[in-house]
Scaffold this motif. Structure first.
Motif, PDB file in Angstrom:
ATOM      1  N   ARG A  43      15.777 -67.461 -48.509  1.00  0.00           N
ATOM      2  CA  ARG A  43      15.643 -68.917 -48.430  1.00  0.00           C
ATOM      3  C   ARG A  43      16.995 -69.599 -48.584  1.00  0.00           C
ATOM      4  O   ARG A  43      17.830 -69.139 -49.356  1.00  0.00           O
ATOM      5  CB  ARG A  43      14.680 -69.436 -49.505  1.00  0.00           C
ATOM      6  CG  ARG A  43      13.239 -68.978 -49.310  1.00  0.00           C
ATOM      7  CD  ARG A  43      12.346 -69.401 -50.468  1.00  0.00           C
ATOM      8  NE  ARG A  43      10.963 -69.049 -50.243  1.00  0.00           N
ATOM      9  CZ  ARG A  43      10.437 -67.845 -50.497  1.00  0.00           C
ATOM     10  NH1 ARG A  43      11.221 -66.890 -51.004  1.00  0.00           N
ATOM     11  NH2 ARG A  43       9.167 -67.597 -50.243  1.00  0.00           N
ATOM     12  N   SER A  59      11.700 -62.369 -43.472  1.00  0.00           N
ATOM     13  CA  SER A  59      11.523 -63.769 -43.089  1.00  0.00           C
ATOM     14  C   SER A  59      12.677 -64.598 -43.629  1.00  0.00           C
ATOM     15  O   SER A  59      13.313 -64.253 -44.623  1.00  0.00           O
ATOM     16  CB  SER A  59      10.198 -64.310 -43.629  1.00  0.00           C
ATOM     17  OG  SER A  59      10.196 -64.322 -45.047  1.00  0.00           O
ATOM     18  N   THR A  61      13.516 -68.730 -44.479  1.00  0.00           N
ATOM     19  CA  THR A  61      13.149 -70.140 -44.565  1.00  0.00           C
ATOM     20  C   THR A  61      14.433 -70.922 -44.736  1.00  0.00           C
ATOM     21  O   THR A  61      15.030 -70.931 -45.808  1.00  0.00           O
ATOM     22  CB  THR A  61      12.203 -70.414 -45.741  1.00  0.00           C
ATOM     23  OG1 THR A  61      11.036 -69.599 -45.606  1.00  0.00           O
ATOM     24  CG2 THR A  61      11.786 -71.874 -45.780  1.00  0.00           C
ATOM     25  N   THR A  77      10.276 -63.638 -39.019  1.00  0.00           N
ATOM     26  CA  THR A  77       9.756 -65.006 -39.054  1.00  0.00           C
ATOM     27  C   THR A  77      10.849 -65.910 -39.585  1.00  0.00           C
ATOM     28  O   THR A  77      11.328 -65.722 -40.699  1.00  0.00           O
ATOM     29  CB  THR A  77       8.514 -65.123 -39.956  1.00  0.00           C
ATOM     30  OG1 THR A  77       7.490 -64.262 -39.452  1.00  0.00           O
ATOM     31  CG2 THR A  77       8.008 -66.556 -40.002  1.00  0.00           C
ATOM     32  N   ASP A  79      11.733 -69.914 -40.245  1.00  0.00           N
ATOM     33  CA  ASP A  79      11.192 -71.261 -40.351  1.00  0.00           C
ATOM     34  C   ASP A  79      12.308 -72.192 -40.782  1.00  0.00           C
ATOM     35  O   ASP A  79      12.760 -72.145 -41.923  1.00  0.00           O
ATOM     36  CB  ASP A  79      10.041 -71.295 -41.367  1.00  0.00           C
ATOM     37  CG  ASP A  79       9.411 -72.674 -41.500  1.00  0.00           C
ATOM     38  OD1 ASP A  79       9.768 -73.556 -40.706  1.00  0.00           O
ATOM     39  OD2 ASP A  79       8.572 -72.857 -42.406  1.00  0.00           O
ATOM     40  N   GLY A  81      12.002 -75.371 -40.945  1.00  0.00           N
ATOM     41  CA  GLY A  81      11.389 -76.500 -41.635  1.00  0.00           C
ATOM     42  C   GLY A  81      11.618 -77.802 -40.896  1.00  0.00           C
ATOM     43  O   GLY A  81      12.157 -77.852 -39.780  1.00  0.00           O
TER      44      GLY A  81
END
Length: 263
Positions: A43, A59, A61, A77, A79, A81
């Motif tokens: 993240r 993943s 984020t 994945t 993202d 946001g």
């Protein structure tokens, strides 16, 4: 966070953000490669001076950016946001007279990254003077209530608004409310929201049984609404856009204020 070298996150690892941190304001400056292991969760925004490798099932984020080297992906994945959410949700902002002072109150349903509020006053709705500052709740998902007393009100028609500033310096403004006057009898009229597009709410401080009528006029002086007695809400959705004036007839005196209709 700055890392003078490569960063490797092992398989099944997970970056956990604490102390109310959000992925969009967490930055990694990595002066080497970034390797994220299989089935791991990373993240934040990674600024990498080297190759980037996201192993199978991992993943991300946020974002991964490299100044040099390849980017290798494998069934990942990612993202990015939608950026930071709205910093606060104000569910009410009102003002009323308390003798010759003005009591301002506002309530928030949620707050994100909220540093402080500035309370501003204006005599014409164009030029604003900051008259106070209050700390925000930071990050909160519960109802928060605030109040501020303007003890230097002149007794003339006046406007108030809030500005809200994030910890990162971003600023947003509330709607404007108007207070007609604050005399010793405590009679005042405030309206919200302003500007308005559908329903105008009236907050009248005084003896409501003494209100003979409420009338609304447009900027050309044409009456667009007449109501006998007092009511706290007026549907203005059918009125033309622009400046309007509200007149509350008390028999012995008339209390006025104005609002702008925008569609």
């Amino acid at each position: 966070m700055e890392i003078n070298g490569a960063l490797t996150a092992s398989s099944l690892s997970n970056v956990v953000l604490t102390n109310s941190a959000f992925y969009y304001n967490v930055y990694w400056q990595i002066n080497g490669e970034l390797n994220v292991g299989a089935n791991s969760a990373f993240r934040g925004t990674a600024l990498v001076n080297g190759a980037i490798s996201l192993a199978n099932g991992s993943s991300m984020t946020g974002r991964v950016l490299t100044k040099a080297g390849a980017v290798l992906l494998d069934a990942n994945t990612i993202d990015i946001g939608l950026g930071p959410p709205l910093p606060i949700e104000i569910i009410s902002f009102t003002g009323k007279c308390e003798k010759q002072n003005v009591l301002l109150k506002w309530t928030t349903a949620t707050e994100i990254n909220n540093d402080y509020f500035l309370i501003a006053r204006s005599s014409n709705g164009v030029t604003w003077e900051v008259i106070g500052k209050m700390d925000g709740a930071g990050n909160s998902i519960t109802r928060s209530e605030y109040k501020f007393i303007d003890t230097h009100h002149t007794g003339e028609a006046i406007y108030y608004r809030l500005s809200q500033t994030d910890f990162d310096g971003q600023m947003a403004y509330s709607s404007v409310i108007a207070i007609e006057n604050c005399e010793e009898d405590g009679v005042s009229l405030s309206i919200y929201p302003n500007p308005v597009n559908e329903t105008l709410y009236l907050d009248f401080t005084g003896e409501k049984k003494g209100v003979a009528s409420i009338e609304v006029f447009n900027s050309l002086g044409r009456k667009v609404c007449h109501v006998d007695g007092y009511q706290s809400a007026i549907d203005v959705s059918g009125y033309p856009e622009g400046l309007h004036f509200v007149y509350v007839d008390l028999g012995s005196r008339v209390v006025t204020t104005k609002f702008v209709l925008k569609k």
